[in-house]
Design a protein around this motif. Structure first.
Motif, PDB file in Angstrom:
ATOM      1  N   GLY A 132     -16.115  17.674  54.323  1.00  0.00           N
ATOM      2  CA  GLY A 132     -15.827  19.009  54.467  1.00  0.00           C
ATOM      3  C   GLY A 132     -15.913  19.848  52.953  1.00  0.00           C
ATOM      4  O   GLY A 132     -16.406  20.910  53.074  1.00  0.00           O
ATOM      5  N   VAL A 133     -15.180  19.039  52.099  1.00  0.00           N
ATOM      6  CA  VAL A 133     -15.012  19.772  50.912  1.00  0.00           C
ATOM      7  C   VAL A 133     -16.212  20.091  50.156  1.00  0.00           C
ATOM      8  O   VAL A 133     -16.432  21.131  49.554  1.00  0.00           O
ATOM      9  N   PHE A 134     -17.196  19.024  50.345  1.00  0.00           N
ATOM     10  CA  PHE A 134     -18.728  19.453  49.764  1.00  0.00           C
ATOM     11  C   PHE A 134     -19.469  20.629  50.460  1.00  0.00           C
ATOM     12  O   PHE A 134     -19.674  21.514  49.692  1.00  0.00           O
ATOM     13  N   LYS A 135     -19.265  20.421  51.593  1.00  0.00           N
ATOM     14  CA  LYS A 135     -20.155  21.622  52.151  1.00  0.00           C
ATOM     15  C   LYS A 135     -19.479  22.903  52.131  1.00  0.00           C
ATOM     16  O   LYS A 135     -20.012  23.813  51.932  1.00  0.00           O
ATOM     17  N   ASN A 136     -17.955  22.965  52.178  1.00  0.00           N
ATOM     18  CA  ASN A 136     -17.375  24.265  51.874  1.00  0.00           C
ATOM     19  C   ASN A 136     -17.828  24.735  50.676  1.00  0.00           C
ATOM     20  O   ASN A 136     -17.985  25.930  50.476  1.00  0.00           O
ATOM     21  N   ALA A 137     -17.991  24.055  49.562  1.00  0.00           N
ATOM     22  CA  ALA A 137     -18.356  24.451  48.231  1.00  0.00           C
ATOM     23  C   ALA A 137     -19.725  25.164  48.284  1.00  0.00           C
ATOM     24  O   ALA A 137     -20.053  26.116  47.701  1.00  0.00           O
ATOM     25  N   LEU A 138     -20.631  24.536  48.939  1.00  0.00           N
ATOM     26  CA  LEU A 138     -21.903  24.855  49.137  1.00  0.00           C
ATOM     27  C   LEU A 138     -22.043  26.262  50.009  1.00  0.00           C
ATOM     28  O   LEU A 138     -22.849  26.994  49.954  1.00  0.00           O
ATOM     29  N   ASP A 139     -21.326  26.223  51.100  1.00  0.00           N
ATOM     30  CA  ASP A 139     -21.135  27.208  52.043  1.00  0.00           C
ATOM     31  C   ASP A 139     -20.716  28.536  51.129  1.00  0.00           C
ATOM     32  O   ASP A 139     -21.334  29.686  51.426  1.00  0.00           O
ATOM     33  N   TRP A 140     -19.857  28.543  50.337  1.00  0.00           N
ATOM     34  CA  TRP A 140     -19.355  29.364  49.427  1.00  0.00           C
ATOM     35  C   TRP A 140     -20.639  29.949  48.509  1.00  0.00           C
ATOM     36  O   TRP A 140     -20.766  31.057  48.407  1.00  0.00           O
ATOM     37  N   VAL A 141     -21.032  28.980  47.857  1.00  0.00           N
ATOM     38  CA  VAL A 141     -21.987  29.391  46.794  1.00  0.00           C
ATOM     39  C   VAL A 141     -23.220  30.079  47.444  1.00  0.00           C
ATOM     40  O   VAL A 141     -23.733  31.041  47.100  1.00  0.00           O
ATOM     41  N   GLY A 142     -23.723  29.780  48.801  1.00  0.00           N
ATOM     42  CA  GLY A 142     -24.927  30.391  49.348  1.00  0.00           C
ATOM     43  C   GLY A 142     -24.372  31.476  50.141  1.00  0.00           C
ATOM     44  O   GLY A 142     -25.386  32.100  50.809  1.00  0.00           O
ATOM     45  N   SER A 143     -22.984  31.979  50.049  1.00  0.00           N
ATOM     46  CA  SER A 143     -22.894  33.083  50.874  1.00  0.00           C
ATOM     47  C   SER A 143     -23.164  34.439  50.485  1.00  0.00           C
ATOM     48  O   SER A 143     -23.195  34.629  49.063  1.00  0.00           O
ATOM     49  N   GLY A 144     -23.603  35.425  51.238  1.00  0.00           N
ATOM     50  CA  GLY A 144     -24.145  36.557  50.762  1.00  0.00           C
ATOM     51  C   GLY A 144     -25.175  36.674  49.612  1.00  0.00           C
ATOM     52  O   GLY A 144     -25.951  36.030  50.049  1.00  0.00           O
ATOM     53  N   PRO A 145     -24.768  37.316  48.530  1.00  0.00           N
ATOM     54  CA  PRO A 145     -25.822  37.388  47.517  1.00  0.00           C
ATOM     55  C   PRO A 145     -26.245  35.942  46.869  1.00  0.00           C
ATOM     56  O   PRO A 145     -27.274  35.732  46.151  1.00  0.00           O
ATOM     57  N   GLY A 146     -25.318  35.010  47.191  1.00  0.00           N
ATOM     58  CA  GLY A 146     -25.503  33.852  46.714  1.00  0.00           C
ATOM     59  C   GLY A 146     -26.775  32.805  47.232  1.00  0.00           C
ATOM     60  O   GLY A 146     -27.234  31.892  46.799  1.00  0.00           O
ATOM     61  N   ALA A 147     -27.032  33.375  48.342  1.00  0.00           N
ATOM     62  CA  ALA A 147     -28.250  32.783  48.940  1.00  0.00           C
ATOM     63  C   ALA A 147     -29.447  32.759  48.079  1.00  0.00           C
ATOM     64  O   ALA A 147     -30.179  31.846  48.420  1.00  0.00           O
ATOM     65  N   ALA A 148     -29.587  33.738  47.107  1.00  0.00           N
ATOM     66  CA  ALA A 148     -30.810  33.804  46.387  1.00  0.00           C
ATOM     67  C   ALA A 148     -30.829  32.479  45.357  1.00  0.00           C
ATOM     68  O   ALA A 148     -31.980  32.116  44.930  1.00  0.00           O
ATOM     69  N   VAL A 149     -29.831  31.955  45.102  1.00  0.00           N
ATOM     70  CA  VAL A 149     -29.878  30.645  44.131  1.00  0.00           C
ATOM     71  C   VAL A 149     -30.354  29.510  44.839  1.00  0.00           C
ATOM     72  O   VAL A 149     -30.749  28.513  44.050  1.00  0.00           O
ATOM     73  N   PHE A 150     -30.240  29.245  45.942  1.00  0.00           N
ATOM     74  CA  PHE A 150     -30.726  28.191  46.718  1.00  0.00           C
ATOM     75  C   PHE A 150     -32.361  28.286  47.147  1.00  0.00           C
ATOM     76  O   PHE A 150     -32.893  27.534  47.267  1.00  0.00           O
ATOM     77  N   LYS A 151     -32.661  29.621  47.278  1.00  0.00           N
ATOM     78  CA  LYS A 151     -34.106  29.931  47.806  1.00  0.00           C
ATOM     79  C   LYS A 151     -35.183  29.061  46.814  1.00  0.00           C
ATOM     80  O   LYS A 151     -35.194  29.750  45.806  1.00  0.00           O
ATOM     81  N   GLY A 152     -35.946  28.248  47.519  1.00  0.00           N
ATOM     82  CA  GLY A 152     -36.853  27.520  46.625  1.00  0.00           C
ATOM     83  C   GLY A 152     -36.452  26.810  45.512  1.00  0.00           C
ATOM     84  O   GLY A 152     -37.110  26.280  44.933  1.00  0.00           O
ATOM     85  N   LYS A 153     -35.212  26.473  45.475  1.00  0.00           N
ATOM     86  CA  LYS A 153     -34.421  25.738  44.418  1.00  0.00           C
ATOM     87  C   LYS A 153     -34.662  24.092  44.843  1.00  0.00           C
ATOM     88  O   LYS A 153     -34.390  23.673  45.733  1.00  0.00           O
ATOM     89  N   PRO A 154     -35.258  23.391  43.574  1.00  0.00           N
ATOM     90  CA  PRO A 154     -35.501  21.991  44.096  1.00  0.00           C
ATOM     91  C   PRO A 154     -34.172  21.405  44.014  1.00  0.00           C
ATOM     92  O   PRO A 154     -33.371  21.650  43.203  1.00  0.00           O
ATOM     93  N   VAL A 155     -33.941  20.561  45.082  1.00  0.00           N
ATOM     94  CA  VAL A 155     -32.750  19.946  45.228  1.00  0.00           C
ATOM     95  C   VAL A 155     -32.753  18.426  45.714  1.00  0.00           C
ATOM     96  O   VAL A 155     -33.710  18.058  46.510  1.00  0.00           O
ATOM     97  N   ALA A 156     -32.272  17.303  45.264  1.00  0.00           N
ATOM     98  CA  ALA A 156     -32.235  16.058  45.473  1.00  0.00           C
ATOM     99  C   ALA A 156     -30.736  15.787  45.772  1.00  0.00           C
ATOM    100  O   ALA A 156     -30.000  16.090  45.268  1.00  0.00           O
ATOM    101  N   VAL A 157     -30.853  14.628  46.708  1.00  0.00           N
ATOM    102  CA  VAL A 157     -29.585  14.119  47.378  1.00  0.00           C
ATOM    103  C   VAL A 157     -29.420  12.811  46.917  1.00  0.00           C
ATOM    104  O   VAL A 157     -30.478  12.010  47.372  1.00  0.00           O
ATOM    105  N   ILE A 158     -28.362  12.208  46.673  1.00  0.00           N
ATOM    106  CA  ILE A 158     -28.088  10.649  46.442  1.00  0.00           C
ATOM    107  C   ILE A 158     -26.635  10.446  46.975  1.00  0.00           C
ATOM    108  O   ILE A 158     -25.957  11.499  46.992  1.00  0.00           O
ATOM    109  N   GLY A 159     -26.409   9.279  47.042  1.00  0.00           N
ATOM    110  CA  GLY A 159     -24.986   9.073  47.584  1.00  0.00           C
ATOM    111  C   GLY A 159     -24.707   7.423  47.611  1.00  0.00           C
ATOM    112  O   GLY A 159     -25.572   6.805  47.554  1.00  0.00           O
TER     113      GLY A 159
END
Ligand code: FNR
Length: 180
Positions: free
Chosen positions: A84-111
């Protein structure tokens, strides 16, 4: 120089996912760098808080993701999903005008996980979240680190050569792909 910004989804001092991200910063291919950020200061998402003014920690993450050529998420797995803490952070970042920072952004996931499946379910969970954010997702390689307790020492160093090798290969592929 290709600039990648990295986030670990764990707040734990001895987090294996933070250790994996630190190892990633050491295994970056030539001509690329990994700057590591933190989700520690992001509060729980609350639209009222957002209306009163987006928290500085969120604005900072937005700016750093926007400035980067790519984003690397090192995700733990909780109950077969994204913590939850990780998704919460990304939900915040991508909210409202923040959506623009993710659009088309290259993203990779490891774990990394102490168990046998190495965050496969959390990584699959990210697919739908990153799709909603309209990110450009890296699918040409995968890095699931299982049995991680044996691979990281007490100081948080990834000491297993095979894991570091797999990480280096993954990063090379991701960086190449962000440039393409
Ligand atoms: C876990 N863990 C875990 N591991 C896993 O592989 N699949 C899972 O579904 C879960 N579920 C889960 C739920 C909760 C609430 C906790 C606290 C833990 C174990 C988890 O992988 C382990 O604690 C890791 O060490 C977490 O990552 P960091 O903090 O080391 O980066």
């Amino acid at each position: 120089m290709t600039r990648i910004f990295g986030l670990s989804g764990s707040l734990r001092r001895k987090s294996f996912n933070a250790a994996l991200l630190k190892a990633a910063s050491e295994e970056m291919p030539g001509g690329a760098s990994l700057e590591i950020g933190s989700i520690a200061d992001v509060p729980l998402y609350n639209a009222d808080l957002e209306a009163d003014g987006v928290p500085a920690a969120v604005l900072d993450l937005r700016a750093r993701i926007e400035a980067a050529d790519g984003l690397l998420l090192s995700t733990p797995e909780y109950n077969n999903g994204i913590p939850g803490v990780f998704k919460n952070a990304l939900d915040w970042v991508g909210s409202g005008p923040g959506a623009a920072v993710f659009k088309g952004k290259p993203v990779a996931v490891i774990g990394a996980s102490p168990g046998g499946f190495g965050t496969i379910m959390a990584q699959t969970h990210w697919l739908q979240v990153l799709r909603a954010l309209q990110a450009r997702q890296y699918h040409e390689g995968r890095l699931m680190v299982s049995g991680v307790r044996k691979l990281v020492d007490d100081a948080g160093e990834v000491v297993d050569a095979e894991t570091r090798g797999r990480l280096a290969t993954f990063l090379e592929g991701f960086v190449d792909w962000t440039r393409g």
